[in-house]
Design a protein around this motif. Sequence first.
Motif, PDB file in Angstrom:
ATOM      1  N   PHE A  26       1.003  -1.024  -0.043  1.00  0.00           N
ATOM      2  CA  PHE A  26      -0.044   0.079   0.035  1.00  0.00           C
ATOM      3  C   PHE A  26       1.060   1.203   0.041  1.00  0.00           C
ATOM      4  CE2 PHE A  26      -1.744   3.407   2.653  1.00  0.00           C
ATOM      5  CZ  PHE A  26      -3.292   3.469   1.964  1.00  0.00           C
ATOM      6  N   SER A 446      -2.126   7.494  -2.849  1.00  0.00           N
ATOM      7  CA  SER A 446      -2.563   6.443  -1.955  1.00  0.00           C
ATOM      8  C   SER A 446      -3.161   5.367  -2.489  1.00  0.00           C
ATOM      9  CB  SER A 446      -3.321   6.774  -0.585  1.00  0.00           C
ATOM     10  OG  SER A 446      -4.525   7.341  -0.964  1.00  0.00           O
ATOM     11  N   ALA A 454      -4.406   6.044   5.340  1.00  0.00           N
ATOM     12  CA  ALA A 454      -3.540   6.896   5.888  1.00  0.00           C
ATOM     13  C   ALA A 454      -4.126   8.345   6.291  1.00  0.00           C
ATOM     14  CB  ALA A 454      -2.289   6.878   5.044  1.00  0.00           C
ATOM     15  N   TRP A 469      -2.234   5.117  10.583  1.00  0.00           N
ATOM     16  CA  TRP A 469      -2.594   3.885   9.499  1.00  0.00           C
ATOM     17  C   TRP A 469      -3.838   3.198  10.171  1.00  0.00           C
ATOM     18  CZ3 TRP A 469       0.606   5.075   5.475  1.00  0.00           C
ATOM     19  CH2 TRP A 469       1.550   5.585   5.681  1.00  0.00           C
ATOM     20  N   ASN A 471      -5.647  -0.166   9.167  1.00  0.00           N
ATOM     21  CA  ASN A 471      -5.872  -1.406   8.475  1.00  0.00           C
ATOM     22  C   ASN A 471      -7.117  -2.188   8.891  1.00  0.00           C
ATOM     23  OD1 ASN A 471      -5.690  -3.833   7.263  1.00  0.00           O
ATOM     24  ND2 ASN A 471      -4.017  -4.677   8.143  1.00  0.00           N
ATOM     25  N   ARG A 478      -0.851  -6.169   6.061  1.00  0.00           N
ATOM     26  CA  ARG A 478      -0.675  -4.854   4.764  1.00  0.00           C
ATOM     27  C   ARG A 478       0.751  -4.424   5.060  1.00  0.00           C
ATOM     28  NH1 ARG A 478      -4.483  -7.489   2.858  1.00  0.00           N
ATOM     29  NH2 ARG A 478      -6.377  -6.720   2.206  1.00  0.00           N
ATOM     30  N   VAL A 480       2.943  -1.083   3.948  1.00  0.00           N
ATOM     31  CA  VAL A 480       2.635   0.161   3.900  1.00  0.00           C
ATOM     32  C   VAL A 480       4.042   0.681   3.290  1.00  0.00           C
ATOM     33  CG1 VAL A 480       2.355   2.716   4.477  1.00  0.00           C
ATOM     34  CG2 VAL A 480       0.879   0.794   5.343  1.00  0.00           C
TER      35      VAL A 480
END
Length: 631
Positions: A26, A446, A454, A469, A471, A478, A480
């Motif tokens: 991500f 993003s 975010a 963040w 999730n 995930r 990032v």
Amino acid sequence: MKTQIKLLFTLLLFVQMGVVNGAESFEVKLDVASEINPISPYLYGRNNATSQYPDKPTTEEDWTRILESGVTFLRENFGNESSKYHYKRHLTSAPDFYNDVRVQDWDYELATIQERIPHIQAMFGMQMIGYAAKTTEWNFPYWQWYLDHNKVYLHTGQNVTGKGAQPNPEGGKYALVEGDINSYLEEWPVDSAIGLLDHWFGPDGLGFDRSKVQYWAMDNEPDIWHTTHDDVRKEPFEPEEFMQIYFKTAKLMRAKYPDLKLVGPITCNEWQWYTAPNHKGVTLDGKHYTWLEFFIKRVAEEEKATGIKLLDVFSIHFYPGEMADNDVLQTHRLFFDENYDYPKANGIKRINGVWDTTQTKEYIFKRCRDWMLKYFGEVRDLGMTEIGIESKNPNILAVWYASMMGEFIRNDVKLFTPWYWELGMWETLHLFARYNKSHYLAPISSSNDSILSAYPTISEDKDSLSVVWVNRSLTENRKVVLDVANFAIEDGDYTMMQLANLPQEETFFTHSINALKEVSVTIKSNKAEIELPPLSVSTLIIDNRIGTKLSDEDNAPAFSLYPTSTDGILNLSRLNEKMLLQIVSPEGKVLYSQKIAEECLQLNVSFLAKGYYLCAISDGVVTHTLPFLKR
């Protein structure tokens, strides 16, 4: 020494190192040179957090949570019970409980708020329904009914408070004969209700600080008065009838104290957003309007006619009912996301005046801003002063609450005070209120924002940064990939505060005693790869341009302690022989001590009273401490 010990209670409890592998990528890019927008401090709010009852004061534990969590805003009018509040008698009528008249003392509550937490903004409400509580003499004896009827309560919706009431023993929500409202209520026009303002702030009033009671709810959920307050209003009001009541109240309040912030229309739920009390919406000059559009239109027209500002914050309520976990975690998208199909869409299907099953996209706050631009020529502040989610899973609720606050930060909402308050929510509020910066910095790019979002925040002078963040995946890790431009970050390891795997019990007690874990994040050349567990909320902290790194190992506590909240046993490890172990009160008094003879030990602290303590380990030269809570 005592002062030093008290200060040590602000230490964080845990440092957790390491990452999880195999996560989906991500990407987020931030440019600190971009425009930033201030975040409303009143997004970190609570409903009904302090006591209105002098005989049942707010507990010290609750005062501590309010103060330590970082709460900034308290809505304390108690919802439906505020409509019939009588400020002179300190009484109200509970519409969801037989119309029972009970003590409710806003004077006492505001006095305690301004004494104990004077920096916090408190919100109360103005009565517009036309009646207020008069006496407890005619309350229904519900307990005696319970004892006399095989321990079965009478349906709480029956209007059996009042002279002449005859309950229906067969049950249901309608009494055989309703109580005489004039026996337990008195007429209370808005001219009487606004006397509360002088009572609190006038020359001969109680002397409260008006600057900390700026926001005023214009009654509560008037669109359902005919159901919640059906003792005094049997039929739904006509839209224009309510507008005239609202206008009169707002003008009287504005004339008396022009700096107050008027909050309305405080609509009950998604159905009412669109359909008005008559369940149809409003037809005017052959054109159909939803209830919220009509309200905005009429306020704008009255403002233009009088030159008086009659609305400061446009606020709604929302109670979506039972939803699957995945749907709960997308609730934040109902307010601004024009592409989100809401599975429980209902009132929106009447947006055009007919039932249209193709209408499933709510974006209600976006619509309201569009209506404001159309009728006011400007936007007014937005607020959500009640919301209730049915989940009891603390991890679902933590992520849901983080998503709501994040979207409201992103879209410049002013007020947010959830009504239901469940496990996981104290933790999330604390993480946002205590670690977010003052301004929002929009990401340059993003991806996959429905699953992982975010929410970057930055100080006004752009010298410190934090990134939240969220999730929302129920099961998947995930990854990032963060890339920050125009911000000098020294290469190294940085602190990320994380909520994940919350237990089915309250874990937030103070800024130091909570479920937050510290995770190490390596930043190199202004880039970082971050691994996030499922159903987690994490805040990466980068302060003072050269960064906020994890504490040096030499300064870390020389031992570990688990659990940090216990009713009996503490487990201690990484101990050294011949050191001294002590349990110390917040006042610095040593309550227990022993010489350490082994590397690990169990300590029974059941002898301690409930409260916060320090466990101190000393070699005679250096003392290391960790806090814990005795439940």
